[in-house]
Design a protein around this motif. Structure first.
Motif, PDB file in Angstrom:
ATOM      1  N   THR A  61     -26.776 -38.969 154.050  1.00  0.00           N
ATOM      2  CA  THR A  61     -26.458 -39.100 152.625  1.00  0.00           C
ATOM      3  C   THR A  61     -24.959 -38.982 152.389  1.00  0.00           C
ATOM      4  OG1 THR A  61     -28.616 -38.188 151.976  1.00  0.00           O
ATOM      5  CG2 THR A  61     -26.857 -38.133 150.332  1.00  0.00           C
ATOM      6  N   PHE A  64     -23.417 -42.140 153.545  1.00  0.00           N
ATOM      7  CA  PHE A  64     -23.809 -43.209 152.625  1.00  0.00           C
ATOM      8  C   PHE A  64     -22.930 -43.196 151.373  1.00  0.00           C
ATOM      9  CE2 PHE A  64     -26.417 -44.702 149.038  1.00  0.00           C
ATOM     10  CZ  PHE A  64     -26.778 -45.968 149.492  1.00  0.00           C
ATOM     11  N   LEU A  65     -22.703 -42.023 150.816  1.00  0.00           N
ATOM     12  CA  LEU A  65     -21.903 -41.921 149.599  1.00  0.00           C
ATOM     13  C   LEU A  65     -20.436 -42.273 149.845  1.00  0.00           C
ATOM     14  CD1 LEU A  65     -23.428 -38.643 148.075  1.00  0.00           C
ATOM     15  CD2 LEU A  65     -23.839 -41.005 147.360  1.00  0.00           C
ATOM     16  N   LEU A 153     -32.868 -43.693 151.715  1.00  0.00           N
ATOM     17  CA  LEU A 153     -31.519 -43.832 151.155  1.00  0.00           C
ATOM     18  C   LEU A 153     -31.453 -44.976 150.154  1.00  0.00           C
ATOM     19  CD1 LEU A 153     -29.239 -43.342 154.298  1.00  0.00           C
ATOM     20  CD2 LEU A 153     -29.471 -41.776 152.368  1.00  0.00           C
ATOM     21  N   ALA A 154     -31.985 -46.140 150.539  1.00  0.00           N
ATOM     22  CA  ALA A 154     -31.907 -47.322 149.681  1.00  0.00           C
ATOM     23  C   ALA A 154     -32.761 -47.162 148.430  1.00  0.00           C
ATOM     24  CB  ALA A 154     -32.342 -48.565 150.464  1.00  0.00           C
ATOM     25  N   THR A 157     -31.535 -44.381 145.988  1.00  0.00           N
ATOM     26  CA  THR A 157     -30.345 -44.794 145.235  1.00  0.00           C
ATOM     27  C   THR A 157     -30.710 -45.761 144.115  1.00  0.00           C
ATOM     28  OG1 THR A 157     -28.946 -44.532 147.191  1.00  0.00           O
ATOM     29  CG2 THR A 157     -28.095 -45.923 145.417  1.00  0.00           C
ATOM     30  N   VAL A 158     -31.547 -46.745 144.444  1.00  0.00           N
ATOM     31  CA  VAL A 158     -31.951 -47.745 143.447  1.00  0.00           C
ATOM     32  C   VAL A 158     -32.747 -47.098 142.325  1.00  0.00           C
ATOM     33  CG1 VAL A 158     -33.409 -49.760 143.070  1.00  0.00           C
ATOM     34  CG2 VAL A 158     -31.878 -49.682 145.032  1.00  0.00           C
ATOM     35  N   VAL A 160     -32.531 -44.131 141.092  1.00  0.00           N
ATOM     36  CA  VAL A 160     -31.624 -43.433 140.168  1.00  0.00           C
ATOM     37  C   VAL A 160     -30.844 -44.434 139.316  1.00  0.00           C
ATOM     38  CG1 VAL A 160     -29.586 -41.959 140.018  1.00  0.00           C
ATOM     39  CG2 VAL A 160     -31.421 -41.395 141.632  1.00  0.00           C
ATOM     40  N   LEU A 161     -30.302 -45.465 139.961  1.00  0.00           N
ATOM     41  CA  LEU A 161     -29.474 -46.433 139.233  1.00  0.00           C
ATOM     42  C   LEU A 161     -30.263 -47.200 138.179  1.00  0.00           C
ATOM     43  CD1 LEU A 161     -27.274 -47.915 142.107  1.00  0.00           C
ATOM     44  CD2 LEU A 161     -26.586 -46.315 140.316  1.00  0.00           C
ATOM     45  N   ILE A 247     -26.706 -52.476 148.751  1.00  0.00           N
ATOM     46  CA  ILE A 247     -27.196 -51.100 148.891  1.00  0.00           C
ATOM     47  C   ILE A 247     -28.093 -50.971 150.123  1.00  0.00           C
ATOM     48  CG2 ILE A 247     -28.695 -49.342 147.857  1.00  0.00           C
ATOM     49  CD1 ILE A 247     -27.655 -50.281 145.115  1.00  0.00           C
ATOM     50  N   ALA A 251     -27.398 -48.754 153.466  1.00  0.00           N
ATOM     51  CA  ALA A 251     -28.334 -47.727 153.910  1.00  0.00           C
ATOM     52  C   ALA A 251     -28.676 -47.898 155.384  1.00  0.00           C
ATOM     53  CB  ALA A 251     -29.605 -47.781 153.066  1.00  0.00           C
ATOM     54  N   THR A 254     -25.653 -47.059 157.535  1.00  0.00           N
ATOM     55  CA  THR A 254     -25.374 -45.624 157.536  1.00  0.00           C
ATOM     56  C   THR A 254     -26.236 -44.892 158.559  1.00  0.00           C
ATOM     57  OG1 THR A 254     -24.699 -45.611 155.207  1.00  0.00           O
ATOM     58  CG2 THR A 254     -25.449 -43.521 156.144  1.00  0.00           C
TER      59      THR A 254
END
Length: 285
Positions: A61, A64-65, A153-154, A157-158, A160-161, A247, A251, A254
């Motif tokens: 993570t 990734f960030l 990870l992917a 993230t999606v 949340v976005l 994204i 991921a 990463t």
């Protein structure tokens, strides 16, 4: 940018079948129930393995960030440019694909949508991991592990976005600039596409395990079909899938980067110190 396309009432079709995902999880359950005592240490039987997995996810993570700036700043700039271009033409692309779909193209994109279900992907990763654990095959278990981590990870993230951005779906709104951020409204979760991000994350992991160029092209060709299918069937704007692909790719990359820097894994690199030949030992200790 305005559009002359009238706002269409979206009539939901039949919900995608969850049968493939269910089969995957049932298969995993069967494997776990029949796991031999000598099976490889795994998260289902070992607290140590659980702790190691949590540590990996935390480390991944962080990478990734930081990834969009370090080390993928150039790639980020390219992705941002492609996103901007797609954003400008979102409505024109939507209008081009508007109307009834039929024939071969409909069948192809139906397949693209069906195989892109993020739950199905997680089920596949779980089956690989469980199969490796049950047969004491650490290579198969590691593949399932990498797929699962990239998907978490992917997809995370999606997820949340989507809620934070709140962009209207192309079948829900007339304008591509319609947003309801932080309201978590149905039909306002278009950006980015989770199906696309999930598929590209898998494509990266699987292509990294594939030696042939043809095999790598096949994995990414499938991911590209999924992205096209989401736009063709007006489930997403073109810019949604561009961001999602970036994204997913990040991921997958990463996870590979983190494992290449795993403790004990080192790389010897030549260098020169004031004209004197030397070597550097690069790794994570």
């Amino acid at each position: 940018m305005s559009s002359t396309l009238p706002l269409r009432q979206h009539t939901p079709g039949p919900r995608p079948s969850r049968i493939p995902s269910l089969i995957g999880f049932l298969s995993l359950l069967f494997l776990l129930l029949t796991t031999p005592l000598h099976a490889a240490e795994n998260v289902f039987t070992s607290g140590k393995a659980v702790a190691e997995e949590a540590g990996r996810l935390a480390g991944e993570t962080k990478l990734f960030l930081k990834g969009p700036v370090d080390p993928y700043l150039t790639e980020t700039a390219v992705a941002a440019t492609l996103f901007g271009v797609a954003y400008v033409f979102d409505e024109k692309i939507r209008d081009e694909f508007a109307g009834p779909h039929h024939g071969v193209m409909k069948g192809i994109t139906n397949v693209g949508n069906a195989v892109s279900d993020p739950l199905l992907h997680l089920g596949v990763a779980a089956v690989f991991y469980g199969a490796g654990a049950a047969t004491d095959n650490t290579k198969v278990m590691g593949l399932g592990e990498e797929m699962g981590e990239a998907l978490l990870l992917a997809d995370g993230t999606v997820f949340v976005l989507k809620g934070v951005i709140g962009r209207g779906r192309p079948y829900q709104v007339e304008s591509s600039t319609s947003y309801r951020p932080l309201q978590y409204k149905g039909g306002y979760d278009s950006l980015p596409s989770m199906h696309t991000a999930s598929t590209f994350a898998l494509a990266h992991v699987l292509s990294s395990r594939t030696d042939s160029i043809a095999g790598k092209l096949a994995w990414y060709g499938g991911a590209g079909l999924v992205a096209f299918s989401r736009v063709y069937q007006t489930k997403h704007w073109a810019s949604d899938v561009v961001l999602a692909a970036a994204i997913g790719e990040l991921a997958g990359a990463t996870v590979g980067r983190y494992r290449s820097l795993a403790p004990g894994g080192v790389t010897i690199a030549p260098l020169s110190i004031e004209g004197t030949p030397a070597v550097a030992v690069v790794g994570k200790f």
